[in-house]
Design a protein around this motif. Structure first.
Motif, PDB file in Angstrom:
ATOM      1  N   LEU A 218      34.812  44.928  34.504  1.00  6.62           N
ATOM      2  CA  LEU A 218      36.542  44.332  34.921  1.00  6.62           C
ATOM      3  C   LEU A 218      37.026  45.186  36.044  1.00  6.62           C
ATOM      4  CD1 LEU A 218      38.174  44.608  31.339  1.00  6.62           C
ATOM      5  CD2 LEU A 218      37.296  42.487  32.465  1.00  6.62           C
ATOM      6  N   ARG A 219      37.709  44.398  36.936  1.00  9.92           N
ATOM      7  CA  ARG A 219      38.628  44.865  37.930  1.00  9.92           C
ATOM      8  C   ARG A 219      40.001  45.234  37.400  1.00  9.92           C
ATOM      9  NH1 ARG A 219      38.674  41.676  42.130  1.00  9.92           N
ATOM     10  NH2 ARG A 219      41.021  41.203  41.761  1.00  9.92           N
ATOM     11  N   VAL A 220      40.618  46.475  37.308  1.00  9.50           N
ATOM     12  CA  VAL A 220      41.706  46.869  36.545  1.00  9.50           C
ATOM     13  C   VAL A 220      42.642  47.403  37.960  1.00  9.50           C
ATOM     14  CG1 VAL A 220      40.958  47.104  34.469  1.00  9.50           C
ATOM     15  CG2 VAL A 220      41.287  49.033  35.831  1.00  9.50           C
ATOM     16  N   GLY A 244      33.364  51.662  39.367  1.00 10.42           N
ATOM     17  CA  GLY A 244      33.958  52.089  40.641  1.00 10.42           C
ATOM     18  C   GLY A 244      35.445  52.606  40.544  1.00 10.42           C
ATOM     19  N   ASP A 245      36.184  52.829  41.620  1.00  7.77           N
ATOM     20  CA  ASP A 245      37.151  53.363  41.511  1.00  7.77           C
ATOM     21  C   ASP A 245      38.530  52.744  40.845  1.00  7.77           C
ATOM     22  OD1 ASP A 245      39.378  55.229  42.597  1.00  7.77           O
ATOM     23  OD2 ASP A 245      40.265  53.460  43.618  1.00  7.77           O
ATOM     24  N   ARG A 246      38.284  51.177  40.794  1.00 13.45           N
ATOM     25  CA  ARG A 246      39.145  50.500  39.878  1.00 13.45           C
ATOM     26  C   ARG A 246      38.354  49.562  39.150  1.00 13.45           C
ATOM     27  NH1 ARG A 246      44.202  50.688  42.571  1.00 13.45           N
ATOM     28  NH2 ARG A 246      45.065  48.624  41.695  1.00 13.45           N
ATOM     29  N   THR A 247      36.899  49.648  38.727  1.00 12.31           N
ATOM     30  CA  THR A 247      36.270  48.875  38.049  1.00 12.31           C
ATOM     31  C   THR A 247      35.803  49.663  36.666  1.00 12.31           C
ATOM     32  OG1 THR A 247      34.227  49.065  39.281  1.00 12.31           O
ATOM     33  CG2 THR A 247      35.642  47.261  39.767  1.00 12.31           C
ATOM     34  N   ILE A 248      35.468  48.770  35.691  1.00  9.99           N
ATOM     35  CA  ILE A 248      34.953  49.291  34.460  1.00  9.99           C
ATOM     36  C   ILE A 248      33.766  48.603  33.852  1.00  9.99           C
ATOM     37  CG2 ILE A 248      36.959  50.920  33.686  1.00  9.99           C
ATOM     38  CD1 ILE A 248      36.909  48.475  31.602  1.00  9.99           C
ATOM     39  N   TRP A 249      33.024  49.159  33.112  1.00  9.68           N
ATOM     40  CA  TRP A 249      32.216  48.331  32.303  1.00  9.68           C
ATOM     41  C   TRP A 249      32.691  48.671  30.938  1.00  9.68           C
ATOM     42  CZ3 TRP A 249      26.180  49.624  33.594  1.00  9.68           C
ATOM     43  CH2 TRP A 249      25.918  48.916  34.873  1.00  9.68           C
ATOM     44  N   LEU A 250      32.508  47.189  30.227  1.00  9.67           N
ATOM     45  CA  LEU A 250      33.139  47.535  28.831  1.00  9.67           C
ATOM     46  C   LEU A 250      32.349  46.574  27.910  1.00  9.67           C
ATOM     47  CD1 LEU A 250      35.735  47.162  26.824  1.00  9.67           C
ATOM     48  CD2 LEU A 250      36.515  45.220  28.171  1.00  9.67           C
ATOM     49  N   PRO A 284      46.596  46.858  33.707  1.00  4.88           N
ATOM     50  CA  PRO A 284      46.560  45.511  33.817  1.00  4.88           C
ATOM     51  C   PRO A 284      44.975  44.951  34.186  1.00  4.88           C
ATOM     52  CG  PRO A 284      48.033  46.489  35.395  1.00  4.88           C
ATOM     53  CD  PRO A 284      47.484  47.644  34.666  1.00  4.88           C
ATOM     54  N   ILE A 285      44.439  43.943  33.895  1.00  8.76           N
ATOM     55  CA  ILE A 285      43.198  43.450  34.167  1.00  8.76           C
ATOM     56  C   ILE A 285      43.222  42.381  35.248  1.00  8.76           C
ATOM     57  CG2 ILE A 285      41.122  42.204  33.289  1.00  8.76           C
ATOM     58  CD1 ILE A 285      41.787  43.120  30.550  1.00  8.76           C
TER      59      ILE A 285
END
Ligand SMILES: Cc1cc2nc3c(=O)[nH]c(=O)nc-3n(C[C@H](O)[C@H](O)[C@H](O)COP(=O)(O)OP(=O)(O)OC[C@H]3O[C@@H](n4cnc5c(N)ncnc54)[C@H](O)[C@@H]3O)c2cc1C
Length: 363
Positions: A218-220, A244-250, A284-285
């Protein structure tokens, strides 16, 4: 017909690491049905080392693997494969109990807010496991394959085992393209296909069950996430980590029964992941950038299986690595190699009892 001492079926991390360990002592052919050895579970993992994961029996292998993963011998790799980030087991109530000897500390709400800005108020506290680290899975897998080739081993991709028969004290294996291989030992490192490969060799299955797990990138609307600890719900309904700076693995921590296959994510599991994530933090996603799924394969007692089948001469199991096959691979390969070669175990696993891993427990 190709003639070898050991034929290993499956070139994922399990087959590749065992191949590298035994190649100095045996002629070994490593085959995989796909054109790349990491195509299935190994290439789809969440890529973390979390010592408590999988319970106390598995933790012995993960713990024993840590030093090798962090600073491998120089002839294996010029760099380590870990990047420490820590793990927060967050909780709305009780904290989880970890297997004995695993370093951890309790984090109360004010510190939790600093570590995970925007965490929702119901998450009252957490147990922090500082040793949790990312694993460079592709780097580890290719280092094992490189070491295997250097020791004289051969990798044959695009080779799907079709059947195998024990004739005159050796395995005669036939592949989908009609080619044949003769080997005194057949290693079953076929991941989700382990029971299928056993049946193809006329060996009784052990009940190795593939279960699908979904991952979403996701980019958040929140920055500074790259070094965020791994965050997991201590009740086991999701986990996420900064990518990354604004990404997560979920992941929604799903575990859905599946036939062995090229697993793909189901929309409902992606939606579930997002719903659980939104209940954890107020970020926010902005976009679902990527989603994938892979199969985690478990023996009935959720402990991996390493050893010769007591009912099938020359048939060696290396299967059921569940959700911890990468973080435990170095020690698991050393343990399996000593069982296969019937040699003294390496010092890395000298204190690990092989009995809980033996296929004998199911026979
Ligand atoms: C979403 C997800 C997250 C995960 N996260 C982590 C994690 O963070 N840390 C961790 O340690 N583990 C994790 N795991 C678990 C880890 O990925 C597995 O335990 C590990 O990859 C299993 O390795 P393997 O070699 O047994 O299987 P695989 O990598 O699947 O390899 C088996 C191979 O056998 C081959 N094969 C099958 N049948 C045949 C045949 N008939 N002939 C020839 N070849 C055949 C297949 O093509 C395949 O390449 C995760 C798994 C998933 C799915």
């Amino acid at each position: 017909m190709t003639d070898v001492d050991v034929l290993i079926v499956g070139g994922g991390i399990a087959g590749a690491s065992l191949a590298a360990e035994i190649a100095p002592n045996r002629s070994v052919l490593l085959v995989d049905a796909e054109d790349q050895c990491g195509y299935h579970s190994t290439g789809r993992s969440a890529a973390f080392w979390l010592e408590s994961y999988g319970g106390p029996v598995v933790a012995q292998l993960s713990t024993a693997s840590r030093v090798f993963l962090d600073s491998p011998p120089v002839d294996f790799s010029g760099h380590g494969f870990l990047r420490t980030r820590g793990d927060l087991h967050i909780s709305r109530g009780d904290l989880p109990e970890l297997p004995e000897g695993i370093e951890s500390r309790i984090i109360e709400r004010p510190e939790l807010e600093q570590m995970v800005p925007g965490i929702r108020s119901e998450w009252r506290r957490a147990l922090f496991e500082p040793g949790c680290a990312d694993i460079d899975v592709a780097g580890l897998q290719s280092a094992y394959l490189r070491q295997f080739r250097r020791s004289g081993g051969t990798v044959r991709p695009d080779s799907r085992l079709h059947s195998a028969e024990r004739i005159g004290g050796r395995w005669s294996a036939e592949f989908q393209d009609g080619s044949t291989v003769s080997a005194s030992t057949l290693v079953n490192a076929a991941g989700a296909w382990a029971d299928q490969v056993a049946r193809a060799a006329g060996v009784g299955p052990l009940g190795i069950a593939p279960k699908r797990r979904t991952m979403v990138q996701l980019r958040v609307g929140q920055g500074g996430l790259r070094d965020l600890p791994l965050v997991d719900d201590s009740e086991g309904s999701f986990y996420f980590k900064g990518e990354g700076d604004r990404t997560i693995w979920l992941s929604p921590h799903d575990e859905i029964d599946s036939d062995p296959c090229d697993a793909a994510p189901d929309e409902i599991d992606v939606a579930l992941a997002i719903d659980r994530f939104e209940k954890a933090v107020d970020w926010p996603i902005e976009a679902v950038e990527r989603k994938w799924a892979g199969l985690r394969s478990f023996a009935p007692d959720r402990v991996p299986v390493y050893g010769f089948d007591p009912q099938a001469a020359g048939f060696f199991w290396c299967a059921g690595q569940g959700g911890f096959g990468i973080q435990s691979a170095p020690a698991a390969a050393k343990l399996a190699a000593s069982l296969l070669l019937e040699s003294e175990p390496d010092s890395m696993v000298a204190r690990v009892d092989p009995a809980p891993f033996s296929p004998e427990r199911f026979r």
